[in-house]
Design a protein around this motif. Structure first.
Motif, PDB file in Angstrom:
ATOM      1  N   MET A  26     -46.366  59.425  -1.285  1.00 42.04           N
ATOM      2  CA  MET A  26     -46.371  58.012  -1.651  1.00 42.04           C
ATOM      3  C   MET A  26     -45.354  57.796  -2.762  1.00 42.04           C
ATOM      4  O   MET A  26     -44.969  58.737  -3.445  1.00 42.04           O
ATOM      5  N   PRO A  27     -44.909  56.543  -2.941  1.00 48.06           N
ATOM      6  CA  PRO A  27     -43.917  56.307  -3.993  1.00 48.06           C
ATOM      7  C   PRO A  27     -44.525  56.492  -5.378  1.00 48.06           C
ATOM      8  O   PRO A  27     -45.748  56.426  -5.560  1.00 48.06           O
ATOM      9  N   TYR A  45     -47.967  54.820  -7.317  1.00 43.56           N
ATOM     10  CA  TYR A  45     -49.031  54.452  -6.382  1.00 43.56           C
ATOM     11  C   TYR A  45     -50.376  54.733  -7.040  1.00 43.56           C
ATOM     12  O   TYR A  45     -50.605  55.828  -7.551  1.00 43.56           O
ATOM     13  N   PHE A  48     -62.171  54.700  -0.557  1.00 45.96           N
ATOM     14  CA  PHE A  48     -60.976  53.913  -0.246  1.00 45.96           C
ATOM     15  C   PHE A  48     -61.188  53.210   1.079  1.00 45.96           C
ATOM     16  O   PHE A  48     -61.383  53.835   2.117  1.00 45.96           O
ATOM     17  N   HIS A  66     -57.369  48.302   3.648  1.00 51.34           N
ATOM     18  CA  HIS A  66     -57.038  47.109   2.892  1.00 51.34           C
ATOM     19  C   HIS A  66     -56.403  46.072   3.796  1.00 51.34           C
ATOM     20  O   HIS A  66     -55.713  46.402   4.737  1.00 51.34           O
ATOM     21  N   LEU A 109     -53.028  45.478  -1.268  1.00 50.98           N
ATOM     22  CA  LEU A 109     -52.432  46.751  -1.642  1.00 50.98           C
ATOM     23  C   LEU A 109     -51.163  46.465  -2.431  1.00 50.98           C
ATOM     24  O   LEU A 109     -50.106  46.275  -1.881  1.00 50.98           O
ATOM     25  N   VAL A 128     -42.356  48.349  -5.539  1.00 49.53           N
ATOM     26  CA  VAL A 128     -41.226  49.099  -5.029  1.00 49.53           C
ATOM     27  C   VAL A 128     -40.252  49.314  -6.167  1.00 49.53           C
ATOM     28  O   VAL A 128     -39.796  48.364  -6.782  1.00 49.53           O
ATOM     29  N   ARG A 129     -40.023  50.583  -6.430  1.00 51.68           N
ATOM     30  CA  ARG A 129     -39.077  50.885  -7.503  1.00 51.68           C
ATOM     31  C   ARG A 129     -37.682  50.491  -7.042  1.00 51.68           C
ATOM     32  O   ARG A 129     -37.226  50.861  -5.984  1.00 51.68           O
ATOM     33  N   TRP A 141     -44.036  52.712   2.307  1.00 53.21           N
ATOM     34  CA  TRP A 141     -43.709  52.373   0.919  1.00 53.21           C
ATOM     35  C   TRP A 141     -42.773  53.392   0.319  1.00 53.21           C
ATOM     36  O   TRP A 141     -42.016  53.096  -0.599  1.00 53.21           O
ATOM     37  N   LYS A 142     -42.854  54.633   0.833  1.00 53.48           N
ATOM     38  CA  LYS A 142     -41.977  55.668   0.280  1.00 53.48           C
ATOM     39  C   LYS A 142     -40.515  55.375   0.607  1.00 53.48           C
ATOM     40  O   LYS A 142     -39.629  55.682  -0.177  1.00 53.48           O
ATOM     41  N   ALA A 197     -39.307  52.382   1.197  1.00 50.03           N
ATOM     42  CA  ALA A 197     -38.975  50.972   0.957  1.00 50.03           C
ATOM     43  C   ALA A 197     -37.762  50.809   0.058  1.00 50.03           C
ATOM     44  O   ALA A 197     -36.851  50.033   0.357  1.00 50.03           O
ATOM     45  N   HIS A 198     -37.739  51.542  -1.055  1.00 50.09           N
ATOM     46  CA  HIS A 198     -36.620  51.277  -1.956  1.00 50.09           C
ATOM     47  C   HIS A 198     -35.322  51.890  -1.445  1.00 50.09           C
ATOM     48  O   HIS A 198     -34.243  51.410  -1.782  1.00 50.09           O
ATOM     49  N   ILE A 241     -33.983  49.140   0.709  1.00 47.72           N
ATOM     50  CA  ILE A 241     -33.356  48.089  -0.087  1.00 47.72           C
ATOM     51  C   ILE A 241     -31.978  48.544  -0.562  1.00 47.72           C
ATOM     52  O   ILE A 241     -31.008  47.777  -0.532  1.00 47.72           O
ATOM     53  N   THR A 242     -31.878  49.811  -0.968  1.00 48.40           N
ATOM     54  CA  THR A 242     -30.580  50.316  -1.411  1.00 48.40           C
ATOM     55  C   THR A 242     -29.564  50.255  -0.280  1.00 48.40           C
ATOM     56  O   THR A 242     -28.425  49.827  -0.477  1.00 48.40           O
ATOM     57  N   GLU A 262     -28.466  46.748   0.254  1.00 41.90           N
ATOM     58  CA  GLU A 262     -27.561  46.241  -0.780  1.00 41.90           C
ATOM     59  C   GLU A 262     -26.188  46.886  -0.690  1.00 41.90           C
ATOM     60  O   GLU A 262     -25.221  46.318  -1.188  1.00 41.90           O
ATOM     61  N   ARG A 320     -50.995  48.192  10.159  1.00 44.71           N
ATOM     62  CA  ARG A 320     -50.926  47.115   9.188  1.00 44.71           C
ATOM     63  C   ARG A 320     -51.846  47.339   7.981  1.00 44.71           C
ATOM     64  O   ARG A 320     -51.477  47.084   6.853  1.00 44.71           O
ATOM     65  N   THR A 321     -53.054  47.868   8.251  1.00 47.31           N
ATOM     66  CA  THR A 321     -53.990  48.068   7.147  1.00 47.31           C
ATOM     67  C   THR A 321     -53.902  49.461   6.551  1.00 47.31           C
ATOM     68  O   THR A 321     -54.730  49.821   5.732  1.00 47.31           O
ATOM     69  N   ALA A 322     -52.929  50.247   6.964  1.00 46.52           N
ATOM     70  CA  ALA A 322     -52.824  51.607   6.436  1.00 46.52           C
ATOM     71  C   ALA A 322     -52.353  51.577   4.991  1.00 46.52           C
ATOM     72  O   ALA A 322     -51.750  50.613   4.538  1.00 46.52           O
ATOM     73  N   TYR A 323     -52.653  52.686   4.308  1.00 49.14           N
ATOM     74  CA  TYR A 323     -52.363  52.720   2.890  1.00 49.14           C
ATOM     75  C   TYR A 323     -50.893  52.906   2.573  1.00 49.14           C
ATOM     76  O   TYR A 323     -50.484  52.736   1.439  1.00 49.14           O
ATOM     77  N   SER A 324     -50.112  53.299   3.565  1.00 46.24           N
ATOM     78  CA  SER A 324     -48.748  53.716   3.243  1.00 46.24           C
ATOM     79  C   SER A 324     -47.687  52.859   3.902  1.00 46.24           C
ATOM     80  O   SER A 324     -46.519  53.177   3.799  1.00 46.24           O
ATOM     81  N   PRO A 382     -46.387  45.982   5.158  1.00 44.60           N
ATOM     82  CA  PRO A 382     -46.790  45.051   6.223  1.00 44.60           C
ATOM     83  C   PRO A 382     -45.687  44.047   6.541  1.00 44.60           C
ATOM     84  O   PRO A 382     -45.803  42.863   6.263  1.00 44.60           O
ATOM     85  N   LEU A 391     -39.370  42.970   1.929  1.00 43.28           N
ATOM     86  CA  LEU A 391     -38.344  43.697   1.181  1.00 43.28           C
ATOM     87  C   LEU A 391     -36.972  43.036   1.284  1.00 43.28           C
ATOM     88  O   LEU A 391     -36.270  42.907   0.287  1.00 43.28           O
TER      89      LEU A 391
END
Ligand code: SF4
Lengths: 158, 200
Positions: A130-131, A134, A143, A146, A151, A155-156, B122-123, B125-126, B129-130, B133, B155-159, B162, B167
């Motif tokens: 995970m980033p 988190y 947990f 969600h 959640l 985002v860094r 989410w890992k 995601a940035h 974005i980079t 850009e 969609r409801t997963a933790y990672s 959505p 972004l």
């Protein structure tokens, strides 16, 4: 190796441990130890008992406590041995195995992140899957799934 | 080609008129009476050149660039999940995306189209974005598949993010899990029509 032999050899190698060995099908057994004796048990297993390879580290959330387990492999018996330890809540933590099996590094990072088990003296305990930043331990039973809006993940921006 | 379910982003920027026609050129107004004789000729020259430049840009250069740009969309050559397989097969002989000028490039600096083809975690995601850009303007984004559109089955997963529109701004969404290569081609043609309409 029969489990009694294993228990005897472990006690000979590390007399201070109170670990018990119980049979586990398909393996050399399941070795349960109190968390404060972790390093002595790891050293004995890696050294005298010959379990040179750490295959995986994982954690279980038993709600009233958490359990950490290690699967180690011996080239002599050509079998796995499971080491496991019950960690009391709150703040379950155990000594890191990286000093004994360096390959524990990534596995412990994952266990720390997913199940919230702390590893003392880990050289580099940070997020793996995970980033950074988190705030959740997604494999805990508390947990819930969600709605995406709940959640909050920052985002860094680099 | 089969009719594919592509839709234009509801949040897209309001479309300006097709080709900007310049009625009143915004040339700096010159107070001729206030000018001295030796200032007159440079001022007139400046007004004339800026007028010409603006008209040329509105009537000639912008449409040509628009035409060239929308017919040579270079997507970023990357894949995030299973949708990337359909993305890859779009460039195969059967679907042949290159006939529409769509050529994947491996560097974001050579791209003007980002096709988000898969699950965005989410890992990543940035990094996404980079990459976005790093792409030069003008640039567009296609959200391919249910995952990129709204998280899909995860969609409801933790990672999982959505929807990639959390972004980066998305121009065209393509439904499907995964969308067929035809649907992706249809999305690209929809984007071409959108670029023409916006006059970008
Ligand atoms: S939309 Fe379906 S096919 Fe595409 S990445 Fe998500 S799960 Fe895979």
């Amino acid at each position: 190796m029969p489990t009694e032999d294993l228990a005897t050899r472990l006690r000979a190698a590390a007399p201070e441990t109170t670990a018990t060995v119980e049979p586990l099908p398909g393996t050399d057994g399941r070795l349960r130890f109190p968390p404060d004796q972790a390093l002595a048990v790891f050293r004995a297993c890696q050294g005298v008992l010959g379990y040179r390879h750490l295959s995986m580290v994982g954690g279980i959330d038993w709600v009233d406590h958490r359990e950490v387990f290690y699967l180690v492999w011996s080239d002599e018996t050509r079998r796995y041995l499971m080491l496991s330890s019950d960690l009391p809540l709150p703040a379950p933590h155990i000594e890191s195995a990286t000093a004994v099996w360096p390959s524990a590094n990534y596995h412990e990072r994952e266990t720390w992140e997913m199940v919230g088990i702390g590893f003392d003296h880990h050289p580099d305990l940070r997020h793996l899957l995970m980033p950074d930043g988190y705030q959740f331990n997604p494999l805990l039973r508390s947990f819930k799934l969600h709605e995406p809006e709940e959640l909050e993940v920052k985002v860094r921006h680099v | 080609m089969s009719a594919a379910p592509s839709s234009v982003a509801p949040t897209a920027a309001p479309a300006p008129p097709d080709i900007p026609v310049i009625d009143a050129p915004s040339v700096p107004f010159v107070e001729i009476e206030a000018l001295r004789a030796e200032q007159f000729i440079p001022a007139a020259k400046e007004a004339l050149t800026s007028l010409l430049a603006e008209q040329a840009q509105g009537k000639l250069i912008r449409p040509v660039f628009n035409w060239a740009g929308r017919n040579s969309l270079f997507p970023l050559h990357w894949g995030l999940a299973c949708c990337a397989i359909e993305f890859a097969s779009m460039f195969s002989a059967r679907h042949d995306a290159e006939r529409f000028g769509v050529v994947p490039r491996s560097s974001p600096r050579q791209c003007d189209l980002m096709i988000v083809n898969g699950t965005v975690t989410w890992k990543v995601a940035h990094k996404l974005i980079t990459l976005y850009e790093q792409m030069p303007e003008p640039k567009w984004v296609i959200a391919m598949g249910n995952c990129a559109t709204g998280g899909g089955p995860f969609r409801t997963a933790y990672s999982v993010v959505p929807g990639v529109d959390k972004l980066v701004p998305v121009d065209v969404y393509i439904a499907g899990c995964p969308p067929r290569p035809e649907a992706l081609l249809d999305g690209i043609l929809t984007l071409e029509a959108l670029i023409r309409e916006r006059g970008e």
